[in-house]
Design a protein around this motif. Structure first.
Motif, mmCIF file in Angstrom:
data_model
loop_
_atom_site.group_PDB
_atom_site.id
_atom_site.type_symbol
_atom_site.label_atom_id
_atom_site.label_comp_id
_atom_site.label_asym_id
_atom_site.label_seq_id
_atom_site.Cartn_x
_atom_site.Cartn_y
_atom_site.Cartn_z
ATOM 1 N N THR A 27 -9.515 -10.487 2.035
ATOM 2 C CA THR A 27 -9.470 -9.848 0.542
ATOM 3 C C THR A 27 -8.809 -11.117 -0.151
ATOM 4 O O THR A 27 -7.144 -11.547 0.202
ATOM 5 C CB THR A 27 -7.649 -8.418 1.605
ATOM 6 O OG1 THR A 27 -8.670 -8.003 1.799
ATOM 7 C CG2 THR A 27 -7.931 -8.218 0.580
ATOM 8 N N ARG A 198 -12.985 -0.355 6.289
ATOM 9 C CA ARG A 198 -12.870 -0.432 4.228
ATOM 10 C C ARG A 198 -11.262 0.016 3.982
ATOM 11 O O ARG A 198 -10.742 -0.305 2.686
ATOM 12 C CB ARG A 198 -13.826 0.887 3.174
ATOM 13 C CG ARG A 198 -13.581 0.391 1.620
ATOM 14 C CD ARG A 198 -14.458 1.646 1.188
ATOM 15 N NE ARG A 198 -14.698 0.724 -0.329
ATOM 16 C CZ ARG A 198 -15.117 1.255 -1.282
ATOM 17 N NH1 ARG A 198 -16.280 2.671 -0.917
ATOM 18 N NH2 ARG A 198 -15.900 1.154 -2.494
ATOM 19 N N ASP A 202 -8.887 -2.825 1.259
ATOM 20 C CA ASP A 202 -7.667 -1.813 0.559
ATOM 21 C C ASP A 202 -6.769 -1.864 0.553
ATOM 22 O O ASP A 202 -5.611 -2.342 -0.482
ATOM 23 C CB ASP A 202 -8.493 -0.565 0.234
ATOM 24 C CG ASP A 202 -10.258 -0.994 -0.951
ATOM 25 O OD1 ASP A 202 -10.645 -1.614 -1.154
ATOM 26 O OD2 ASP A 202 -10.553 0.263 -1.015
ATOM 27 N N THR A 205 -5.269 -5.210 0.028
ATOM 28 C CA THR A 205 -5.135 -5.604 -1.603
ATOM 29 C C THR A 205 -4.327 -5.222 -2.057
ATOM 30 O O THR A 205 -3.456 -5.249 -3.209
ATOM 31 C CB THR A 205 -6.738 -5.282 -1.820
ATOM 32 O OG1 THR A 205 -7.616 -5.757 -1.590
ATOM 33 C CG2 THR A 205 -6.721 -5.412 -3.414
ATOM 34 N N TYR A 206 -4.330 -3.574 -2.347
ATOM 35 C CA TYR A 206 -3.089 -3.082 -3.249
ATOM 36 C C TYR A 206 -2.075 -3.385 -2.726
ATOM 37 O O TYR A 206 -0.790 -3.446 -3.734
ATOM 38 C CB TYR A 206 -3.673 -1.306 -3.089
ATOM 39 C CG TYR A 206 -4.684 -0.736 -3.585
ATOM 40 C CD1 TYR A 206 -3.910 -0.174 -4.715
ATOM 41 C CD2 TYR A 206 -5.866 -1.188 -2.924
ATOM 42 C CE1 TYR A 206 -5.553 0.408 -5.475
ATOM 43 C CE2 TYR A 206 -7.101 -0.586 -4.382
ATOM 44 C CZ TYR A 206 -6.740 0.326 -5.275
ATOM 45 O OH TYR A 206 -7.852 1.021 -5.600
#
Length: 546
Positions: A27, A198, A202, A205-206
């Motif tokens: 990521t 998933r 995420d 990443t966030y």
């Protein structure tokens, strides 16, 4: 849709950094933060109810209704009555409403004007005297969910823009301390469904500062279906992400722990005991009897204890960041009557000291607990239609007319007020025992604690449909008693009364509280008799010194 999974739980703390690094490897933008160490445990509360325990949760679509210049003065007064707290702006609306720095402000889009309203509200609420810490901090939710045809804008770039063009300009410099956290998505167990991998990608990443900025981040903000605690305890049952919390925190905690702000850092959860609709699911059906029963509080105890314990193992606090009396915006005749206040007072103590039903003595010292709880406020039917009226479970009702004037307290608010002023900021919280004068009476719930000045305080909550008389212990020869009581101006109704009063007083039209007016009683043999009406709660305060 429910899923049936048998995924094994990963609880070894030694895996924490390795899993975060693995997520970072696939990521972009996470490597710098993934190496941060994870504390073994977060500090235990040990029966302390912290400041900022009480909180409100408001959908982004209602910022104008509560915080526009006409509504703001009364709303600020309602916040100040509670002294300190956390104001969460989020919920399902954060995944449905885009941020647009150039859009005209409406209740269908998040704009800089919305953030300015929030900032003005926090500023008006003021700071804690002698400490300089804001009385109220804000949690600002941003979308984190897979993009769809209806929401093609959802993604890391949208979240980054929300921070750089919205939050940071509205809260520059010292004002940034008013941000308790940026909440990443709402109920990912619904938006990501069975695709946990998933979601974890995420989340990494966030949560990276390159996306979510310098602020604390809050995750996973999960919900659960309304289930008995025995189902939650079954690792093979379909319970959404309940049993995935260790794995989620293995990924999130290394990114969250180093970014604690003025209010600390926490993992968050949602809980609803009942629902407005319950087709073929009797356990969900809303009634005042079900709301005040012990079985739904047992599920709350199990969820809060389990997830607070797992958060602490990852060096994080825990907050019940969205809750109320019934899902789907509450139930008429249950969520908007006096019983909602009786339940809410009990809920706050159970989140401050959860007693897991499978091992009730495991938390005798109240060392595993939530940092606080936020009661949700929404529209009655759907987002973007505030003119249709308030959700039944709202703690504070907004003005649904075009005037958008002063908001007003609902029954549930009075429970928040009583707890905030008599329990928040105290120590020594423990369950207590009172003696009923009749063996046929349902024994009221009782909690004891100690104030900062050394006074002894006892909360007694009658959750039955009938009056009950009890004998309560005192520490001295006299005590003051404050009462939260169902109020029906037409007479006759108790649990389903439309209003609540404290010491026979109500909040003024401008949102101010006129003050408490306790009665004084004398003790005989360090005890006194106390009669509680149906749904009534009493706070008995006796001095720490003779």
């Amino acid at each position: 849709m429910e899923r049936h999974r048998t995924r094994p739980r990963r609880t070894a703390r030694a895996l924490a950094c390795a899993l975060a690094l693995a997520a970072a490897a696939t990521t972009p933008g996470t490597a710098a933060q993934a190496t941060a160490p994870v504390p073994v445990t977060a500090p235990a509360q040990g029966g302390r109810i912290p400041d900022h325990f009480v909180g409100l949760s408001i959908e982004w679509s209602l910022v104008e209704r509560y915080m526009n210049p006409s509504a703001r003065p009364a709303f600020v007064n309602l916040l100040r009555n509670l002294h300190t707290g956390i104001l969460r702006i989020g919920g399902s609306s954060q995944d449905q409403m885009p941020f647009d720095a150039t859009a005209v402000n409406t209740n269908r889009v998040i704009t800089p004007e919305d953030l300015a309203y929030v900032r003005s509200t926090l500023d008006a609420a003021g700071k804690v005297p002698d400490h300089g810490k804001p009385r109220w901090g804000a949690v600002l939710g941003t979308a984190m969910s897979p993009p769809t045809d209806a929401r093609p804008w959802a993604g890391p770039e949208h979240a980054r823009t929300f921070l750089t063009h919205g939050v940071e300009p509205a809260f520059p410099g010292e004002a940034a301390k008013e941000i308790a956290g940026i909440e990443l998505g709402n109920e990912p167990d619904l938006s990501y469904g069975a695709d946990l991998d998933r979601y974890l990608g995420d989340l990494a990443t966030y949560a990276d500062p390159s996306v979510s900025g310098p602020f604390p981040v809050i995750a996973p903000n999960t919900s659960e279906d309304i289930l008995p605690w025995t189902t939650l305890a079954d690792p093979t049952a379909a319970t959404r992400y309940f049993h995935d919390w260790p794995r989620i925190l293995d990924t999130g905690a290394p990114l969250m722990s180093p970014r604690a702000g003025a209010f600390g850092t926490w993992a968050s959860d949602h809980f609803y005991p009942l629902a407005r609709t319950c087709t073929n699911k009797p356990y969900r059906c809303a009634s005042t009897t079900a709301l005040l029963s012990d079985e739904h509080l047992a599920s709350l105890d199990y969820e809060v204890y389990t997830h607070a314990h797992e958060a602490a193992e990852h060096g994080l606090g825990y907050r019940l960041e969205e809750t109320s009396t019934a899902a789907n915006r509450g139930a008429a005749g249950v969520s908007d009557v006096a019983a909602s206040a009786t339940y809410t007072l009990s809920l706050m103590f159970h989140t401050a000291c959860p007693r897991p039903p499978d091992k009730p003595e495991a938390n005798a010292g109240c060392t595993t607990a939530a940092k606080g709880v936020n009661f949700h406020n929404a529209e009655v039917r759907a987002f973007f239609h505030p003119e249709e009226g308030n959700a039944y479970y709202n703690a504070i009702d907004y003005d649904p007319t075009e005037t958008m004037g002063a908001p007003s307290p609902a029954p549930l608010y009075y429970a928040m007020l009583l707890f905030a002023r008599f329990a928040q900021g105290t120590t020594g919280l423990r369950p207590a025992t009172v003696t009923t004068t009749s063996a046929q009476d349902r024994t009221p719930e009782a909690w004891q604690l100690t104030t900062a000045s050394g006074d002894h305080r006892l909360f007694v909550i009658n959750k039955s449909e009938h009056p009950v008389s009890v004998t309560v212990p005192l520490k001295g020869s006299r005590a003051e008693i404050d009462r939260m009581t169902p109020y029906d101006p037409d007479g006759g109704r108790t649990l389903d009364a439309p209003h609540v009063r404290i010491d026979a007083r109500q909040v003024a039209a401008d949102g101010t509280w006129p003050g408490f007016h306790p009665t004084v009683v004398r003790a005989t043999g360090n005890r006194t008799a106390l009669t509680l009406a149906a749904g009534e709660a009493a706070v008995v305060t006796s001095p720490g010194r003779p």
